[in-house]
Structure formats: C-alpha cells, structure tokens
Design an enzyme around this catalytic site. Sequence first.
Site, short mmCIF file in Angstrom:
data_model
loop_
_atom_site.label_atom_id
_atom_site.label_comp_id
_atom_site.label_asym_id
_atom_site.label_seq_id
_atom_site.Cartn_x
_atom_site.Cartn_y
_atom_site.Cartn_z
CE LYS A 49 -2.87 -2.69 -0.64
NZ LYS A 49 -2.19 -3.75 -0.61
CG HIS A 442 -24.79 16.71 -1.63
ND1 HIS A 442 -24.00 15.50 -3.07
CD2 HIS A 442 -24.38 17.60 -2.51
CE1 HIS A 442 -23.88 16.77 -3.92
NE2 HIS A 442 -23.81 18.07 -3.42
#
Length: 463
Positions: A49, A442
């Site tokens: 990673k 959002h």
Amino acid sequence: MKYDLIVIGSGPGGYVAAIRASQLGMTVAVVERAELGGICLNWGCIPTKSLLKSAQVLEYAHHAADYGVKIENATPDFDAIIARSRGVADKMSKGIQYLFKKNNITVIEGHGKLTADKTVEVTNAAGEKTIFEAQHIVLATGARSRQLPNIPQDGKRIIGYRQALTLDHKPESMIVVGSGAIGSELAYFYNAMGTKVLLVEFMPTILPLEDEEVSKQVGRSFKKAGIDVMVKSSVESVESGEGLLKVNIKNKKGEIEVHEAEIVLSAVGIAPNVENIGLEELNIEMERGRVKVDDYYRTNVEGVYAIGDIVHGPALAHVASAEAICCVEHIAGVHTEPIDYTNIPGCTYTTPEVASVGLNEAKALEAGYEIKIGKFPFTASGKASAAGANEGFIKLIFNAADNTLLGAHMVGMNVTEMIAEMVLARKVKATAHDIIKTVHPHPTMSEAVMEAAAAAYDEVIHI
C-alpha cells in the site's frame, strides 16, 4: 516455562490472537522466526500500500495540469520509494512490539514446532532448542508465494511478490503472471513507475473472482494506463540465459507467443506453511493441503488450534484476525458466533480500486435467486468529478423476494473505504429501502451506494 496460550506466528492472525488472549486474562507467548507482524505487515498488505500510494502521487503529479497546478518533470525516485515502503513496514512491526509489551506478551524468537507430547519446541538462530508448555496452542504460520514448475523462481529475475517489493532497480520490462489482487496491484505499481508491463491471466478476465462488469472496467483502465493484458492465456515456460528472459505464452487461440522481459513476477497464489510445524507428530488431520478445523478453529487434537492461511477460507489478513478473535474468545469461554464466510469483503488497491462482498451477478443467478440490480456510475457523482476520478461504478444486487442485499461490487476511487457499509448491511439483513432511506452526506463518493440501491427500484435521482 508454561503458558496458558502459545501462538506460533505473529501475523495478523497470530498477533491478534495473542493480544485478545491477554485481554481475557491469559498468560501468552508468541513464537516468531522473523519480523513481528508476519508477511502481511512486513512483505504484503502494508508495504504494497505504501508503494501504491507513491504510484498514485506520481500519477497526480503527471496530471497536475488537469487540476490547475503546474508541476514540471515529475519523475519517480525508485530507491526512495522502496525505502519509504520498508520504513512504513518497519514502523508497523515496532508497533506490534509495543502492543506485545503493553499486553505482557512474551516473544520467543525462533522456529516453533509441535512435539509428540504436545509441547512447543523452539529452535533459535543458533540452532539451540528449548521446550515450552501451554494449555492451548494456536498455529498461525501463514503462507508463502506458490511456485509453479514451469515458472521456477530464482529470486532475482523470476521472482515472487516478496522480491518485487525490494528490487534494487526499476526494471525496464516485466511480465506479471496472475491477475489476482497481488498481481494486479504490482502490475499497476510497476507500470506507474515506467516499467513496460504485460499481465497474463489464465481466466477470461483479470481479477477473475470479481463481478464480470467490475473486472472488465479494471481491464479497460489498465489498457488505458498502458498495461498490456492477455487473458485466457498461460505461461508455458521461461527460458533464461544472457539478456532478457524469453517467456513462452499460450494465447487465447492456443498459439504460442514468445515475449521478452527483464523480470517475470509469478503471482499465482500462495502455499500454506504447514511443513515442519509438527502436524505429523500429533497426527493433526488435514484436508486438501490445509489444517482441518471446526467453527472455532479446533483441530482433532485437544488444545491445538489453527487459524489464517493454513486453514480453509479466504487467505486475507482481516479474515485471519477475525478467526483469531473467534478462536481465543471460545477458548476463554466467551460467547462468540462462528464467522460468516459469505460476508467477507475483498479489496484490491489498484487505480481504480475494487471492493466487493457477497454474491456477484453470475453466482446469484446460479444460486437460483430472482434478482434486482442497481448501478450508479461515478460519472454522475459530483464528488468524483471534482476529484477527477469518475472511472467506475457501484453495483448492488438484491434478492427480489425480500429486497435484502445479496452482493455489492464497487470499482472506483476510495471504494475500499466504502465497502464496510455493505458488509454491515448484509450482516443486519438491511433491505434496499433501508439503504435508500439512510441519508448519505453530500458531496461524497458514498452517495453512489444510496443511488445504486435506488436505481434497482427505479427511484434513482441523479441518472
């Protein structure tokens, strides 16, 4: 020297078993012949990673102008990237050492092996043997790169994943054999570094365990990035001599193609470390090359348990850790439920990322379900567009009979951080409308989950 529990191996199964056992009041020792943290922490999950993050940063730099930022001549420092990944792994290994000290866990350095009288014999680096006793013994010895006879690894030019993490230079060309998570991630990394990469897969799609639409999306993304991909193909032999390796590949038409490369990386799976750990001495029962255990990881020998890559189940770090906790809690008399192996998430950290849980479309139909499918593309996501990462989609598969979630399949930026919501939804048997009516923030990538659920029931707003 006698303990309540001895764990052989300190990977994500072994060290978690040790810490949880200590929390439950046991005296614990861990036998480890190499670095604390095992393959995952030192040679797998964590250092890969780190490499992939460096590749991602480089790609950002190359596309900085797309974001209104000027960066000239961004080039990889391969040695520094490798050194950073090793530093991250070393730091995490020291973290395990700290956790062991905090939890009063004894570390015994050396190779651990069960004896006929159910003790643990540890051979140290000097060849000296010491016997340790325990009421319970957990085998967590992990796995290694699987070797194929037609791709004999020499550790230098024909390599496994471990050598791929520490090459002393960036190769000009590489053939990666096998397109599971390990092969695909390393193919992506080396391609980003500037290596010419050919990815060879025997199955019809790369990432063959994923939903077919997801696999095809990653295939398109790889080809767009410059990775050559051959599916329905197999490496028949590798010829080494002076100069480049000559790799004979049978293509989808059954014809032999000869490709040349500086490095061949074999990423065709893993082999469990079940040799020389005393299984034969205690007549521990095996099943298809792995240790046979029950729902609580008990072998057929009382007081001996096995977890992780040496037992059947997905060979994933988070699975080994979950098995460790389940095993140790059962030993301690704590009520614990067996692991539901149908609800294990899988992640691949390429660009775009891939994450999934449950049944894919083909498996759901094969199982006889009547299904409803909802998809939401990241091209319709405001956050994805703002991030410049609108490749991919969310695909949710529901059981039409009761509207519960059968499977979730994601490809795109940060989806590995989003899959846990779907694992929880399946665990609590949430319905599609439970997901639809859960207010998602959002703008976020996670809104696509809500929208995909809504799409399955013709309620989607933004497409």
